[in-house]
Scaffold this active site. Sequence first.
Site, PDB file in Angstrom:
ATOM      1  N   ASP A 106      14.630 -55.845 -24.476  1.00 50.64           N
ATOM      2  CA  ASP A 106      15.337 -56.153 -23.311  1.00 50.64           C
ATOM      3  C   ASP A 106      15.082 -57.731 -22.913  1.00 50.64           C
ATOM      4  OD1 ASP A 106      12.458 -56.011 -22.896  1.00 50.64           O
ATOM      5  OD2 ASP A 106      12.621 -55.105 -20.975  1.00 50.64           O
ATOM      6  N   ASP A 127      14.814 -60.655 -14.555  1.00 48.52           N
ATOM      7  CA  ASP A 127      15.109 -59.423 -14.713  1.00 48.52           C
ATOM      8  C   ASP A 127      14.363 -58.500 -13.803  1.00 48.52           C
ATOM      9  OD1 ASP A 127      15.511 -56.666 -15.501  1.00 48.52           O
ATOM     10  OD2 ASP A 127      15.586 -57.124 -17.693  1.00 48.52           O
TER      11      ASP A 127
END
Length: 256
Positions: A106, A127
């Site tokens: 990610d 994030d």
Amino acid sequence: MLLAVNIGNTNIRFAVFKSETDIITWTINTKPYRTEYELYAKFSNMYKPFGIDKKEITGIVIGSVVPPLTISVKIALQKIHKLKAMIVDRNTPSEVIRSSNQMGTDLYANAVAAHYKGVPGKKIVIDFGTALTFLGLDETGKVTGVVIAPGIITALNSLVGNTAQLPTIELKAPENVLGRDTESCMQSGVVYGFLSMVEGMIDRINKEVGEECLVISTGGVGGIYKPLTDKIDIDDRLHTIKGLRILYELNKDTIN
């Protein structure tokens, strides 16, 4: 059309790219972990509510930070589509230069999406996921470092789960910083408290790299924090999965 799948610790996000900007997306819960047969049954019927003909899917890319699910998801989707799926990770080639051999898929996808955005200068990608992460990226595509902190929902669930009298609350900004009831007190702590940390971390990273970075936020609750600060320039909840698409486009010729 490309099907991109981002397997996270909380949700599995699916995105069907009709084009670079025309994207249909949805999520399912990651837990409980399911077998490839359960996933096959669940995935087989997921397109109809979105008006997607699964025969139109011509490519599949998967990014995952949940190893027990990665192969099961891949096998289930390959059975449905009769296509070979590409699994991407930190070792998938791109112009991004990793700073660590421990970088999660990610984070790498976030770096790739930011680098190929075509905006010059240094960048910070925040994030707002199961973990709250800050990724620094320089103008050449080199990852300059990462910060990992507990995610907002993770922290809130821990607070509620480990206290006897604090309730589950809606995650939204209260009218005042100083709350006047339990709900608004908790909302202030979770929203304004974490926002202060985010703003402070942006300032510290900018000072460390000697430049005002472009700040991009993503993840499930990024949209709650973006309107409350001028330090976040762009909020894009699909930023990570767009990075998976870029990695697919860069490497699709290698699929056997």
